[in-house]
Design a protein around this motif. Structure first.
Motif, PDB file in Angstrom:
ATOM      1  N   GLY A  60       0.822  -1.214   0.000  1.00  0.00           N
ATOM      2  CA  GLY A  60       0.000   0.000   0.000  1.00  0.00           C
ATOM      3  C   GLY A  60       0.850   1.256   0.000  1.00  0.00           C
ATOM      4  N   ASP A  61       1.825   1.302   0.905  1.00  0.00           N
ATOM      5  CA  ASP A  61       2.701   2.476   0.985  1.00  0.00           C
ATOM      6  C   ASP A  61       3.526   2.633  -0.286  1.00  0.00           C
ATOM      7  N   LEU A  62       3.974   1.503  -0.833  1.00  0.00           N
ATOM      8  CA  LEU A  62       4.788   1.528  -2.052  1.00  0.00           C
ATOM      9  C   LEU A  62       4.003   2.154  -3.215  1.00  0.00           C
ATOM     10  N   CYS A  63       2.759   1.725  -3.385  1.00  0.00           N
ATOM     11  CA  CYS A  63       1.934   2.242  -4.486  1.00  0.00           C
ATOM     12  C   CYS A  63       1.584   3.711  -4.264  1.00  0.00           C
ATOM     13  N   ALA A  64       1.293   4.066  -3.009  1.00  0.00           N
ATOM     14  CA  ALA A  64       0.987   5.472  -2.704  1.00  0.00           C
ATOM     15  C   ALA A  64       2.197   6.349  -3.000  1.00  0.00           C
ATOM     16  N   PHE A  65       3.365   5.873  -2.631  1.00  0.00           N
ATOM     17  CA  PHE A  65       4.585   6.663  -2.875  1.00  0.00           C
ATOM     18  C   PHE A  65       4.833   6.841  -4.368  1.00  0.00           C
ATOM     19  N   LEU A  66       4.723   5.757  -5.145  1.00  0.00           N
ATOM     20  CA  LEU A  66       5.038   5.851  -6.575  1.00  0.00           C
ATOM     21  C   LEU A  66       4.094   6.812  -7.300  1.00  0.00           C
ATOM     22  N   SER A  67       2.889   6.976  -6.770  1.00  0.00           N
ATOM     23  CA  SER A  67       1.922   7.851  -7.435  1.00  0.00           C
ATOM     24  C   SER A  67       1.827   9.230  -6.764  1.00  0.00           C
ATOM     25  N   SER A  68       2.758   9.521  -5.862  1.00  0.00           N
ATOM     26  CA  SER A  68       2.661  10.754  -5.066  1.00  0.00           C
ATOM     27  C   SER A  68       3.223  11.990  -5.766  1.00  0.00           C
ATOM     28  N   ALA A  69       4.033  11.801  -6.791  1.00  0.00           N
ATOM     29  CA  ALA A  69       4.709  12.906  -7.489  1.00  0.00           C
ATOM     30  C   ALA A  69       5.251  12.326  -8.798  1.00  0.00           C
ATOM     31  N   PRO A  70       5.720  13.169  -9.715  1.00  0.00           N
ATOM     32  CA  PRO A  70       6.183  12.632 -11.000  1.00  0.00           C
ATOM     33  C   PRO A  70       7.336  11.633 -10.873  1.00  0.00           C
ATOM     34  N   SER A  71       7.381  10.733 -11.850  1.00  0.00           N
ATOM     35  CA  SER A  71       8.506   9.820 -12.023  1.00  0.00           C
ATOM     36  C   SER A  71       9.058  10.013 -13.431  1.00  0.00           C
ATOM     37  N   VAL A  72      10.294   9.610 -13.633  1.00  0.00           N
ATOM     38  CA  VAL A  72      10.839   9.538 -14.987  1.00  0.00           C
ATOM     39  C   VAL A  72      10.985   8.058 -15.321  1.00  0.00           C
ATOM     40  N   VAL A  73      10.239   7.614 -16.328  1.00  0.00           N
ATOM     41  CA  VAL A  73      10.357   6.218 -16.759  1.00  0.00           C
ATOM     42  C   VAL A  73      11.245   6.185 -17.990  1.00  0.00           C
ATOM     43  N   GLN A  74      12.076   5.166 -18.073  1.00  0.00           N
ATOM     44  CA  GLN A  74      13.051   5.133 -19.164  1.00  0.00           C
ATOM     45  C   GLN A  74      13.403   3.695 -19.547  1.00  0.00           C
ATOM     46  N   VAL A  75      13.830   3.558 -20.794  1.00  0.00           N
ATOM     47  CA  VAL A  75      14.333   2.275 -21.274  1.00  0.00           C
ATOM     48  C   VAL A  75      15.839   2.423 -21.461  1.00  0.00           C
ATOM     49  N   LEU A  76      16.589   1.534 -20.834  1.00  0.00           N
ATOM     50  CA  LEU A  76      18.046   1.563 -20.915  1.00  0.00           C
ATOM     51  C   LEU A  76      18.534   0.394 -21.756  1.00  0.00           C
ATOM     52  N   GLU A  77      19.518   0.659 -22.585  1.00  0.00           N
ATOM     53  CA  GLU A  77      20.043  -0.377 -23.486  1.00  0.00           C
ATOM     54  C   GLU A  77      21.552  -0.532 -23.266  1.00  0.00           C
ATOM     55  N   LYS A  78      21.977  -1.781 -23.213  1.00  0.00           N
ATOM     56  CA  LYS A  78      23.400  -2.084 -22.971  1.00  0.00           C
ATOM     57  C   LYS A  78      23.561  -3.595 -23.049  1.00  0.00           C
ATOM     58  N   GLU A  79      24.783  -4.062 -23.263  1.00  0.00           N
ATOM     59  CA  GLU A  79      25.060  -5.478 -23.050  1.00  0.00           C
ATOM     60  C   GLU A  79      24.657  -5.826 -21.611  1.00  0.00           C
ATOM     61  N   ASN A  80      23.948  -6.902 -21.403  1.00  0.00           N
ATOM     62  CA  ASN A  80      23.644  -7.383 -20.044  1.00  0.00           C
ATOM     63  C   ASN A  80      22.952  -6.311 -19.183  1.00  0.00           C
ATOM     64  N   ALA A  81      22.063  -5.533 -19.818  1.00  0.00           N
ATOM     65  CA  ALA A  81      21.482  -4.346 -19.162  1.00  0.00           C
ATOM     66  C   ALA A  81      20.749  -4.667 -17.862  1.00  0.00           C
ATOM     67  N   VAL A  82      20.017  -5.768 -17.818  1.00  0.00           N
ATOM     68  CA  VAL A  82      19.193  -6.055 -16.639  1.00  0.00           C
ATOM     69  C   VAL A  82      20.066  -6.204 -15.394  1.00  0.00           C
ATOM     70  N   ASP A  83      21.039  -7.103 -15.464  1.00  0.00           N
ATOM     71  CA  ASP A  83      21.900  -7.330 -14.289  1.00  0.00           C
ATOM     72  C   ASP A  83      22.815  -6.143 -14.026  1.00  0.00           C
ATOM     73  N   ASP A  84      23.337  -5.542 -15.102  1.00  0.00           N
ATOM     74  CA  ASP A  84      24.274  -4.432 -14.894  1.00  0.00           C
ATOM     75  C   ASP A  84      23.566  -3.227 -14.269  1.00  0.00           C
ATOM     76  N   TYR A  85      22.289  -3.022 -14.618  1.00  0.00           N
ATOM     77  CA  TYR A  85      21.602  -1.881 -13.999  1.00  0.00           C
ATOM     78  C   TYR A  85      21.308  -2.169 -12.528  1.00  0.00           C
ATOM     79  N   ARG A  86      20.996  -3.407 -12.215  1.00  0.00           N
ATOM     80  CA  ARG A  86      20.768  -3.744 -10.793  1.00  0.00           C
ATOM     81  C   ARG A  86      22.061  -3.546  -9.994  1.00  0.00           C
ATOM     82  N   THR A  87      23.190  -3.865 -10.603  1.00  0.00           N
ATOM     83  CA  THR A  87      24.472  -3.612  -9.934  1.00  0.00           C
ATOM     84  C   THR A  87      24.685  -2.109  -9.745  1.00  0.00           C
TER      85      THR A  87
END
Ligand code: CMP
Length: 139
Positions: A60-87
């Protein structure tokens, strides 16, 4: 293999006007930002996006926070992007995040942790489709 991942710069990041600084870290780490928009995520969208967490006490708190103000959504591209972005993001809880990570530098708490990144390639595809149409992604 070149991969794409979905990134969200969360409301605590837009609130502090640090989206440019975070984007600098993302680009310096070798990612290309191939799609990006600043949006106000609705509560309904947040609930759907985080549906996998719906049984968790923080949903509940997580959803309220995400909708509380603007976000920037983006698509990132790179070799191994998923794991490298988590790192690059660092651990979910910034208290344990490593030096040099986005969350170590900017996150305020486990809730206000500045960024989201997809956790697996199949989820990246789903999450990218949630926010972007194919014509909005320019590699
Ligand atoms: P995110 O990577 O966007 O995915 C789900 C979010 O839930 C997570 O970042 C945190 O901001 C938030 N969250 C709050 N409490 C917890 C928790 N105990 N475990 C995992 N995520 C949490």
């Amino acid at each position: 293999m070149v991969q794409r991942t979905l990134s969200i710069l969360k409301p605590d990041a837009t609130d502090r006007n640090i989206t440019g600084e975070i984007n600098s870290m993302i680009e310096a780490a070798g990612f290309r930002i191939v799609a990006q928009k600043r949006i106000l995520i609705t509560l309904d969208q947040a609930r759907k996006f985080y549906e996998v967490h719906k049984e968790r006490p923080f949903y509940g708190d997580l959803c309220a926070f995400l909708s509380s103000a603007p976000s920037v959504v983006q698509v990132l591209e790179k070799e191994n992007a998923v794991d490298d972005y988590r790192t690059l993001m660092g651990t979910t809880n910034p208290a344990s995040a490593e030096e040099g990570t986005i969350r170590k530098k900017f996150a305020l708490s486990i809730d206000k942790n500045s960024v989201h990144g997809s956790d697996a390639p199949e989820n990246a595809a789903i999450e990218i489709r949630f926010f972007f149409s194919e014509t909005e992604i320019v590699g």
